[in-house]
Enzyme design. Structure first.
Site: not given
Length: 232
Positions: A157-158, A166-167, A169, A197-198, A203
């Site tokens: 997932i990228f 910006k939403g 993902g 970490v981000n 998630y």
């Protein structure tokens, strides 16, 4: 009887200070998540390479367009390897006939600033319009014996760098999760690099559990090929 006096002339209506309904606030951008097709293989290949660069794993990147073309589209969507593409445009996407396999998700985003994408020309499915591929998710069915149900495993997932935070993902992850619910699957799972970490925070905000006690085991390359010589 005296004639009635003529009515007074109408007074001018006060000028309105309301902003017209057609005024746009910010910078609107339109997004769509759709099923990838064999014609998208060159774009998928570029996305995977960018992901390898981001994950600092280019030394493991060996994918080719021919390899992807020969393996990704041999089954119906959701029965094997499936790819969703995230596309963005400055213009609304046309309403097209629904596919029997998947109806695209579409959303409008009002951003504070325009998105600057210096590589947009490399990620355009059609140079005659302004549609740009901004990300993807690749997933396939797995199985949980504990639940006695299939699930989806997300391999990749990228979202490309200009479109992060910006939403987009969450749109990709939501599209996979919605498909799992639609098919009565038991779970969706994936792995995340321990330095990202981000991504882990993102998630967890989406409701995912980070399973600290599990480790990925992998056989590949020479280690895998060596088993061809093992007598069972």
């Amino acid at each position: 009887m005296a004639a009635a006096a003529a009515p007074p002339p109408p007074t001018a209506a006060p000028e309105s200070n309301m902003v017209p309904q057609t005024s746009q606030i910010g910078y609107p951008i339109f997004s769509r998540i759709r099923l990838a097709t064999p014609s998208d293989v060159p774009l998928i290949h570029k996305l995977i390479h960018q992901m390898a660069v981001f994950e600092r794993l280019t030394h493991l990147f060996a994918a080719t367009e021919s390899g992807l073309a020969s393996t990704l589209f041999n089954s119906r969507p959701f029965q094997s390897f499936t790819v969703f593409l995230l596309e963005v445009s400055r213009s609304p996407f046309p309403i097209t006939a629904a596919s029997p396999d998947f109806t695209p998700f579409m959303k409008t985003h009002n951003l504070d600033l325009p998105i600057e994408d210096p590589e947009s020309y490399n990620f355009s499915p059609d140079m005659l319009n302004d549609v740009v591929v901004a990300g993807f998710v690749l997933f396939f069915p797995n199985y949980s014996s504990f639940l006695s149900k299939p699930g989806f495993y997300i391999e990749d997932i990228f979202v490309r760098e200009p479109y992060r935070r910006k939403g987009f993902g969450s749109m990709l992850l939501t599209a996979v999760a919605k498909q799992a619910v639609k098919m009565d699957y038991g779970r969706v799972e994936w792995v995340v690099l321990d330095w990202n970490v981000n991504a882990m925070k993102f998630y967890e905000q989406m409701g995912a559990q980070i399973l600290q006690e599990w480790r990925v085991c992998r056989l590949t390359g020479d280690a895998l090929e060596a088993f061809d010589k093992v007598n069972i």
